[in-house]
Design an enzyme around this catalytic site. Structure first.
Site, PDB file in Angstrom:
ATOM      1  N   ASP A 169     -10.574   1.990 -24.638  1.00  0.00           N
ATOM      2  CA  ASP A 169     -10.811   1.898 -23.202  1.00  0.00           C
ATOM      3  C   ASP A 169     -10.986   3.258 -22.537  1.00  0.00           C
ATOM      4  O   ASP A 169     -10.459   4.252 -23.011  1.00  0.00           O
ATOM      5  CB  ASP A 169      -9.597   1.274 -22.500  1.00  0.00           C
ATOM      6  CG  ASP A 169      -9.565  -0.228 -22.667  1.00  0.00           C
ATOM      7  OD1 ASP A 169     -10.611  -0.786 -22.980  1.00  0.00           O
ATOM      8  OD2 ASP A 169      -8.486  -0.795 -22.477  1.00  0.00           O
TER       9      ASP A 169
ATOM     10  N   GLU B 243       2.279  -7.936   8.458  1.00  0.00           N
ATOM     11  CA  GLU B 243       2.322  -6.470   8.572  1.00  0.00           C
ATOM     12  C   GLU B 243       3.185  -5.833   7.486  1.00  0.00           C
ATOM     13  O   GLU B 243       3.099  -4.651   7.226  1.00  0.00           O
ATOM     14  CB  GLU B 243       2.859  -6.066   9.944  1.00  0.00           C
ATOM     15  CG  GLU B 243       1.847  -6.187  11.062  1.00  0.00           C
ATOM     16  CD  GLU B 243       0.592  -5.374  10.803  1.00  0.00           C
ATOM     17  OE1 GLU B 243       0.689  -4.140  10.750  1.00  0.00           O
ATOM     18  OE2 GLU B 243      -0.486  -5.976  10.639  1.00  0.00           O
TER      19      GLU B 243
ATOM     20  N   PRO C 137       0.818  -1.223   0.000  1.00  0.00           N
ATOM     21  CA  PRO C 137       0.000   0.000   0.000  1.00  0.00           C
ATOM     22  C   PRO C 137       0.847   1.267   0.000  1.00  0.00           C
ATOM     23  O   PRO C 137       0.339   2.364  -0.267  1.00  0.00           O
ATOM     24  CB  PRO C 137      -0.839  -0.111   1.275  1.00  0.00           C
ATOM     25  CG  PRO C 137      -0.284  -1.235   2.062  1.00  0.00           C
ATOM     26  CD  PRO C 137       0.565  -2.079   1.159  1.00  0.00           C
TER      27      PRO C 137
ATOM     28  N   ARG D 155      -4.270  -7.488 -20.842  1.00  0.00           N
ATOM     29  CA  ARG D 155      -5.211  -7.080 -21.885  1.00  0.00           C
ATOM     30  C   ARG D 155      -4.656  -5.977 -22.783  1.00  0.00           C
ATOM     31  O   ARG D 155      -5.237  -5.664 -23.814  1.00  0.00           O
ATOM     32  CB  ARG D 155      -6.577  -6.701 -21.290  1.00  0.00           C
ATOM     33  CG  ARG D 155      -6.561  -5.539 -20.341  1.00  0.00           C
ATOM     34  CD  ARG D 155      -7.892  -5.385 -19.645  1.00  0.00           C
ATOM     35  NE  ARG D 155      -8.974  -5.030 -20.559  1.00  0.00           N
ATOM     36  CZ  ARG D 155      -9.088  -3.860 -21.160  1.00  0.00           C
ATOM     37  NH1 ARG D 155      -8.183  -2.920 -20.962  1.00  0.00           N
ATOM     38  NH2 ARG D 155     -10.101  -3.623 -21.960  1.00  0.00           N
TER      39      ARG D 155
HETATM   40  N1  ADE Z   1      -0.846  -5.175  -0.089  1.00  0.00           N
HETATM   41  C1  ADE Z   1      -1.721  -4.800   0.863  1.00  0.00           C
HETATM   42  N2  ADE Z   1      -2.461  -3.766   0.447  1.00  0.00           N
HETATM   43  C2  ADE Z   1      -2.044  -3.467  -0.818  1.00  0.00           C
HETATM   44  C3  ADE Z   1      -2.433  -2.510  -1.775  1.00  0.00           C
HETATM   45  N3  ADE Z   1      -3.385  -1.607  -1.547  1.00  0.00           N
HETATM   46  N4  ADE Z   1      -1.790  -2.490  -2.955  1.00  0.00           N
HETATM   47  C4  ADE Z   1      -0.817  -3.379  -3.213  1.00  0.00           C
HETATM   48  N5  ADE Z   1      -0.407  -4.310  -2.347  1.00  0.00           N
HETATM   49  C5  ADE Z   1      -1.024  -4.374  -1.164  1.00  0.00           C
END
Ligand code: ADE
Length: 256
Positions: free
Chosen positions: A168, A115, A88, A153
């Site tokens: 697209d 984590e 994330p 794709r």
């Molecule tokens: N792992 C956990 N959350 C994630 C996300 N939002 N994007 C990519 N990998 C992740």
């Protein structure tokens, strides 16, 4: 394009590889896919891949040695590939990034769990960190699938003849126009007449207006960023005039 996924849950990818466009792309050797179990690179008898965080706190951290072993093994089989950590905290994945990744020969997609992964893995072994959005998944596997799907794709020949990636959403900075198919009347809703007229120029114009309208209503941020062409400016000006007219009439009515 070669996709190698590193994960502690390789079976999650079995159904993903076996359906639709992805399956066809594999069968036609447009993409090559494998999922490697990170546990296979754990040195101990129990194949442990996580451990407690230094400094304390809740949650577990992915150990560096099995991950590094798995990445190095994958790099040996796919030396041309770039290594991506799904996290994330990575750069936000979008259509532009999908296009850039589609031009590469291979991707090693590292799926974190727990984590997070021991930071030292990122020092030398990771080329890019990518996030699929501002939310936290339980692991990188779904994010890896999103990337593989969106990139595949875009590889020439993976979509059927009728489906074209050039049309697209996002390709020209706009959302795609509305779509309709048979029947012509569904629960009292008619298909717009022009789409059944066979008049290609008018259909193109209608689709551009639909595209612009949907983008304005749903994603005005995209319109603000877009370099509009002459026809698009003309359409927006026409709407602007129409709206001004309506507001003037309304104001007059209220003045009495
Ligand atoms: N792992 C956990 N959350 C994630 C996300 N939002 N994007 C990519 N990998 C992740």
């Amino acid at each position: 394009m070669n996709f190698v996924v590193l994960t502690i849950f390789p079976e999650m990818f079995d159904p993903f590889w076996s359906h639709g466009i992805i399956r066809k792309a594999i069968e036609e050797q447009k993409i090559f896919t494998s999922a490697i179990n990170i546990r296979d690179y754990a040195a101990d008898r129990h194949q442990v891949t996580d451990d407690r965080p230094y400094g304390g706190g809740s949650g577990m951290v992915m150990k560096p040695e099995p991950l590094a072993g798995a990445i190095r093994a994958a790099s040996r089989t796919a030396p041309e590939a770039k290594t991506v950590l799904l996290t994330p905290q990575g750069r936000a994945f979008d259509q532009r990034m999908a296009r850039a990744l589609a031009s590469l020969d291979g991707l090693i997609l590292v799926c974190g769990r727990y984590e997070g992964v021991d930071e030292r893995v990122c020092y030398d072994l990771i080329d890019y960190e990518i996030s699929t959005g501002d939310y936290v998944l339980t692991g990188g596997e779904l994010a890896a699938m999103i990337i593989i799907d969106a990139v595949t794709r875009l590889i020439p020949g993976t979509l059927g003849g009728e489906q074209a990636a050039e049309k697209d959403s996002f390709v020209n900075g706009l959302l795609e126009h509305a779509h309709y198919t048979r029947p012509p009347n569904f629960e009292d809703h008619e298909v717009p007449e022009v789409l059944r007229s066979g008049h290609h120029q008018e259909i193109d114009r209608w689709r551009l207006e639909s595209s612009l309208m949907r983008t304005l209503l749903k994603r005005s941020d995209l319109l603000q960023q877009k370099d509009l062409d002459q026809q698009e400016v003309e359409i927006l000006k026409n709407w602007h005039q129409e709206i001004e007219k309506i507001l003037e009439i309304n104001a007059k009515r209220h003045r009495g």
